[in-house]
Scaffold this motif. Structure first.
Motif, PDB file in Angstrom:
ATOM      1  N   LYS A 124       0.835  -1.197   0.000  1.00  0.00           N
ATOM      2  CA  LYS A 124       0.000   0.000   0.000  1.00  0.00           C
ATOM      3  C   LYS A 124       0.871   1.247   0.000  1.00  0.00           C
ATOM      4  O   LYS A 124       1.907   1.298   0.664  1.00  0.00           O
ATOM      5  CB  LYS A 124      -0.901  -0.010   1.236  1.00  0.00           C
ATOM      6  N   VAL A 163       2.687   4.326   3.409  1.00  0.00           N
ATOM      7  CA  VAL A 163       3.102   3.708   4.670  1.00  0.00           C
ATOM      8  C   VAL A 163       4.490   4.189   5.102  1.00  0.00           C
ATOM      9  O   VAL A 163       5.009   3.755   6.136  1.00  0.00           O
ATOM     10  CB  VAL A 163       3.086   2.166   4.575  1.00  0.00           C
ATOM     11  N   THR A 202       5.084  -1.950   6.306  1.00  0.00           N
ATOM     12  CA  THR A 202       3.648  -1.809   6.513  1.00  0.00           C
ATOM     13  C   THR A 202       3.416  -0.961   7.762  1.00  0.00           C
ATOM     14  O   THR A 202       4.352  -0.609   8.471  1.00  0.00           O
ATOM     15  CB  THR A 202       2.960  -3.178   6.670  1.00  0.00           C
ATOM     16  N   THR A 203       2.176  -0.607   7.988  1.00  0.00           N
ATOM     17  CA  THR A 203       1.767   0.011   9.248  1.00  0.00           C
ATOM     18  C   THR A 203       0.791  -0.939   9.929  1.00  0.00           C
ATOM     19  O   THR A 203       0.511  -2.026   9.417  1.00  0.00           O
ATOM     20  CB  THR A 203       1.090   1.374   9.016  1.00  0.00           C
ATOM     21  N   HIS A 217      -2.328  -0.503  10.305  1.00  0.00           N
ATOM     22  CA  HIS A 217      -3.682  -0.396   9.773  1.00  0.00           C
ATOM     23  C   HIS A 217      -4.059  -1.671   9.003  1.00  0.00           C
ATOM     24  O   HIS A 217      -3.221  -2.251   8.307  1.00  0.00           O
ATOM     25  CB  HIS A 217      -3.798   0.818   8.856  1.00  0.00           C
ATOM     26  N   ILE A 218      -5.300  -2.070   9.123  1.00  0.00           N
ATOM     27  CA  ILE A 218      -5.757  -3.329   8.536  1.00  0.00           C
ATOM     28  C   ILE A 218      -5.543  -3.354   7.027  1.00  0.00           C
ATOM     29  O   ILE A 218      -5.080  -4.361   6.465  1.00  0.00           O
ATOM     30  CB  ILE A 218      -7.258  -3.561   8.855  1.00  0.00           C
ATOM     31  N   ALA A 243      -3.304  -1.780   5.256  1.00  0.00           N
ATOM     32  CA  ALA A 243      -1.877  -1.911   4.965  1.00  0.00           C
ATOM     33  C   ALA A 243      -1.394  -3.326   5.235  1.00  0.00           C
ATOM     34  O   ALA A 243      -0.584  -3.878   4.467  1.00  0.00           O
ATOM     35  CB  ALA A 243      -1.082  -0.910   5.804  1.00  0.00           C
ATOM     36  N   ARG A 284       5.499   3.650  11.783  1.00  0.00           N
ATOM     37  CA  ARG A 284       4.520   4.553  12.379  1.00  0.00           C
ATOM     38  C   ARG A 284       3.736   3.918  13.529  1.00  0.00           C
ATOM     39  O   ARG A 284       2.518   4.098  13.656  1.00  0.00           O
ATOM     40  CB  ARG A 284       3.563   5.079  11.307  1.00  0.00           C
ATOM     41  N   MET A 288      -3.874  -0.362  19.517  1.00  0.00           N
ATOM     42  CA  MET A 288      -3.120  -0.636  18.294  1.00  0.00           C
ATOM     43  C   MET A 288      -2.497  -2.021  18.391  1.00  0.00           C
ATOM     44  O   MET A 288      -1.923  -2.380  19.426  1.00  0.00           O
ATOM     45  CB  MET A 288      -2.042   0.427  18.058  1.00  0.00           C
ATOM     46  N   GLU A 337       5.968   6.250  15.289  1.00  0.00           N
ATOM     47  CA  GLU A 337       5.464   7.509  14.749  1.00  0.00           C
ATOM     48  C   GLU A 337       6.323   8.628  15.325  1.00  0.00           C
ATOM     49  O   GLU A 337       6.530   8.702  16.531  1.00  0.00           O
ATOM     50  CB  GLU A 337       4.006   7.706  15.142  1.00  0.00           C
TER      51      GLU A 337
END
Length: 264
Positions: free
Chosen positions: A11, A14, A142-143, A145-146, A148, A173, A184, A204
């Motif tokens: 993605k 990121v 990646t991060t 987040h789902i 990503a 991040r 998280m 982050e």
């Protein structure tokens, strides 16, 4: 021979390019000779993150077309004499550069550097194939987040078919305060879901955002720089030290910091 490592992500957004630049700077700071190659033709920003965009005279497409030698296209970093960038081109069609030509270019540079980091375009189109086909190893960024994570899983599945000698994962991040609160997903859980080993966790950090916008990333002391230094050490020594973003948010002082951050 250089270790050729492609840094990719499923993605966009990121922080892949910032991570590539940061790792390159940390490796060069340790004395290694490092070349960063921007393989994201048409949407390239590695030169901007490194603060070199105004110094570009020739780029990768000029080398491939025979307009100039590869040495004339390389840009040497102003602060680290052993760090170089081979810039890409904005006004050029990505699919017009064959993977075979890109691999030949890498082979020409193989004996001149210890590390070649390839900033790969996001996604899994022809630009992805071109960048990965010239590499021996891969790092997927990646991060938490789902979306990503899901795209990283697809990218890792694609990489598995390339016969690379190593595939590693960086989670970027990460918010230590959210991890402490259970809001998280922790890095080890993400790595378990993706079934690949962690080579690093980057927190982050506003410092990275600010410096990447003004045109120089990675030289200043910051939590992200500490994390990137650990990643560089893992690459050099084979160790598995991973930055813990929650350290600053533990105990009474950590809870106070979370409360103060919320107040701001």
């Amino acid at each position: 021979m250089a270790r050729k490592i492609v840094v990719t992500s499923g993605k966009g957004g990121v922080g892949k390019t910032s991570v590539t630049a940061g790792i390159g700077i940390c490796l060069a700071s340790r004395g290694s000779s490092v070349l960063l190659i921007d393989a994201d033709v048409g949407l390239n920003n590695l030169d901007v993150v490194l603060g070199m965009e105004r110094r570009i005279v020739f780029d990768m497409t000029d080398v491939l077309s025979g307009k100039c030698s590869v040495r004339r296209a390389l840009l040497q970093d102003e602060y680290l004499q052993n760090l170089y960038l081979l810039p890409s081109a904005h006004a050029y069609a990505s699919d017009s550069i064959p993977a075979q030509d890109f691999r030949k270019l890498l082979n020409r540079l193989d004996n001149s550097f210890e590390y070649i980091l390839i900033d790969c375009p996001a996604g899994i189109d022809s630009g992805f194939h071109r960048a990965v086909s010239g590499a021996d190893e891969a790092i997927v960024v990646t991060t938490a987040h789902i979306a990503a994570i899901r795209d990283a899983d697809k990218t890792l599945a694609m990489l598995a078919g390339y016969g690379l000698c190593g595939i590693h994962l960086i989670i970027n991040r990460m918010r230590g305060d959210l991890m402490v609160q259970g809001s998280m997903m922790p890095p080890d859980e993400i790595a378990r879901l993706l079934r690949y080993p962690l080579i690093g966790v980057v927190p982050e950090d506003d410092t990275i955002t600010v410096y990447s916008q003004v045109g120089r990333i990675g030289m200043q002391a910051s939590h992200a720089r500490t994390a990137l230094d650990m990643i560089a050490d893992n690459l050099v020594s084979g160790s598995r030290k991973v930055y813990d973003p929650t350290v600053r948010y533990r105990g009474i002082l950590g809870k106070l910091k979370i409360w103060l951050d919320r107040g701001l």
